[in-house]
Design an enzyme around this catalytic site. Structure first.
Site, PDB file in Angstrom:
ATOM      1  N   HIS A  73       2.050   1.941  -0.200  1.00  0.00           N
ATOM      2  CA  HIS A  73       1.606   2.484  -1.563  1.00  0.00           C
ATOM      3  C   HIS A  73       0.255   3.924  -1.696  1.00  0.00           C
ATOM      4  CE1 HIS A  73      -0.741  -0.020  -1.629  1.00  0.00           C
ATOM      5  NE2 HIS A  73      -0.531  -1.677  -1.264  1.00  0.00           N
ATOM      6  N   ASP A  75      -1.549   3.607  -4.116  1.00  0.00           N
ATOM      7  CA  ASP A  75      -3.040   3.608  -4.739  1.00  0.00           C
ATOM      8  C   ASP A  75      -3.596   2.387  -4.199  1.00  0.00           C
ATOM      9  OD1 ASP A  75      -0.464   1.297  -4.617  1.00  0.00           O
ATOM     10  OD2 ASP A  75      -1.161   0.860  -6.632  1.00  0.00           O
ATOM     11  N   GLU A 129       1.012   0.251  -6.517  1.00  0.00           N
ATOM     12  CA  GLU A 129       1.750  -1.144  -5.765  1.00  0.00           C
ATOM     13  C   GLU A 129       1.022  -1.892  -6.488  1.00  0.00           C
ATOM     14  OE1 GLU A 129       1.751  -4.235  -3.434  1.00  0.00           O
ATOM     15  OE2 GLU A 129       0.360  -2.993  -2.862  1.00  0.00           O
ATOM     16  N   GLU A 158       2.327  -2.091   4.837  1.00  0.00           N
ATOM     17  CA  GLU A 158       1.137  -2.703   4.122  1.00  0.00           C
ATOM     18  C   GLU A 158       0.668  -3.690   5.739  1.00  0.00           C
ATOM     19  OE1 GLU A 158       0.226  -3.743   1.616  1.00  0.00           O
ATOM     20  OE2 GLU A 158       2.010  -3.367   0.113  1.00  0.00           O
ATOM     21  N   HIS A 332      -8.127  -6.472  -0.171  1.00  0.00           N
ATOM     22  CA  HIS A 332      -8.652  -6.049  -1.866  1.00  0.00           C
ATOM     23  C   HIS A 332     -10.578  -6.877  -1.263  1.00  0.00           C
ATOM     24  CE1 HIS A 332      -4.591  -6.357  -3.231  1.00  0.00           C
ATOM     25  NE2 HIS A 332      -4.472  -5.888  -2.373  1.00  0.00           N
TER      26      HIS A 332
HETATM   27 ZN   LIG Z   1      -0.917  -2.725  -0.080  1.00  0.00          ZN
END
Ligand SMILES: [Zn+2]
Length: 357
Positions: A73, A75, A129, A158, A332
């Protein structure tokens, strides 16, 4: 904007990771990065490139016996004083370094530098995503152009810190309701307290022995937890209703229907409403391309505990696994970073796997 993804940058997965991180692409703002990626891919003679929204797909058509997908992804989660990237020793810091522009860099590097892979390859760079499923580029393409996703095996890049994380667990959310009879708390014996009635539900959940299941050598560890509780009317009222939200993470050998039946069995006697469910995905390590991939990695796979987009591939009948250089614990996180060595090792592994024998 001048495209920062120059041939020299594309040739080096580390420089490429950094260049991708430095194109801001918080979810729903992927146009600039998708433009750069699309422009680069359209210039590659051995690829055919397509675009849907801010999702870009490029494929080889070499007539190989099987097709694999490499997907990432574009984003990121919102910036957190971590843009643009910075280097500290062997670590690259910045939003998206781990989740997952280092993985995207693998796919883009291979797409532009490997003209003759041993399988046909579909390189998939998708939008959104990190936010609600209705924006997810993979699911939008699955609806609009399902043929773009036809493949025998998929690798999602990922963050897994360089190990193979196979399959994924399913997740189900349900609301359990306890009821009572409202009364003034000064004369509480006239009522029945619904919040007190939640005690038995919480006891069953806290004493619950979660299953551990091994499938294709990967261990999945289930969990059933109260994640939210809501009840009460006022400071002087015996409450007549309490809602306990339960999240059940279930191993991929259980279908959603079986997971729901199990949840109802554990919480028998209570009103229970399933509010949300996403099925898991079996590891699918038997596909020939998956076996060859595991041989190239040379380390045992582990079960993926969180829900990821591998489940979307599984729903299309395509076995999929996660493999990327980032540390999933840093995704994150404001200190998000990636180890340069992990980028180099992972890129070498994928090259070993895909380069013609
Ligand atoms: Zn991810």
């Amino acid at each position: 904007m001048e495209n920062p993804l120059t041939p020299e940058v594309l040739a080096d997965p580390v420089a490429l990771t950094r260049a991708l991180v430095d194109i801001e692409s918080v979810s729903l703002n992927e146009k600039a990065i998708a433009d750069c990626v699309e422009q680069v891919l359209r210039a590659v003679p051995h690829l055919t490139t397509y675009r849907h929204g801010n999702t870009v797909m490029a494929r080889t058509d070499l007539g190989r016996g099987s097709r694999v997908v490499l997907a990432g992804h574009l984003d990121t989660v919102p910036l957190n004083n971590n843009f643009p990237s910075t280097m500290r020793g062997d670590l690259m810091y910045g939003c998206g370094t781990s989740d997952m522009k280092s993985g995207v860099a693998f796919a883009l590097h291979l797409a532009t530098t490997l003209p003759d892979p041993r399988y046909d390859v579909t390189y998939f760079f998708y939008e959104a995503e990190e936010i609600e499923s209705r924006y997810n580029g993979l699911s939008l393409v699955a609806e609009a152009h399902p043929q773009w996703l036809e493949a025998d095996f998929a690798v999602l890049l990922e963050p897994t810190y360089g190990v193979v994380e196979a399959g994924c667990q399913g997740t189900m959310r349900a609301t359990v309701v306890t009821t009572g009879i409202r009364a003034h708390s000064a004369r509480s014996w006239h009522g029945v307290n619904a919040v007190h009635a939640a005690t038995e539900v919480l006891r069953r959940l806290s004493e619950y022995q979660a299953r551990r299941v091994t499938i294709d050598g990967c261990e999945y560890r289930e969990g059933m937890n109260a994640v939210r509780i809501h009840g009460g009317v006022a400071g002087n009222v015996v409450p007549d209703r309490c809602e306990i939200e339960v999240n059940y993470r279930f191993a991929p050998d259980r279908t959603p229907a079986e997971a729901e039946a199990h949840l109802r069995e554990v919480l028998a006697g209570y009103e229970l409403l399933v509010t949300d469910c996403a099925p898991g995905a079996l590891p699918g390590l038997e596909a020939p391309a998956a076996r060859e991939f595991l041989a190239a990695v040379g380390a045992a796979p582990i079960g993926k505990l969180g829900w990821t987009d591998v489940a979307r591939f599984a729903a299309l009948g395509i076995p999929a696994l996660n493999f990327g250089p980032g540390d999933p614990n840093l995704a994150h996180h404001p200190d998000e970073h990636v180890e340069i060595g992990k980028i180099r090792d992972g890129a070498a592994t994928l090259h070993r796997w895909l380069a013609a024998a």
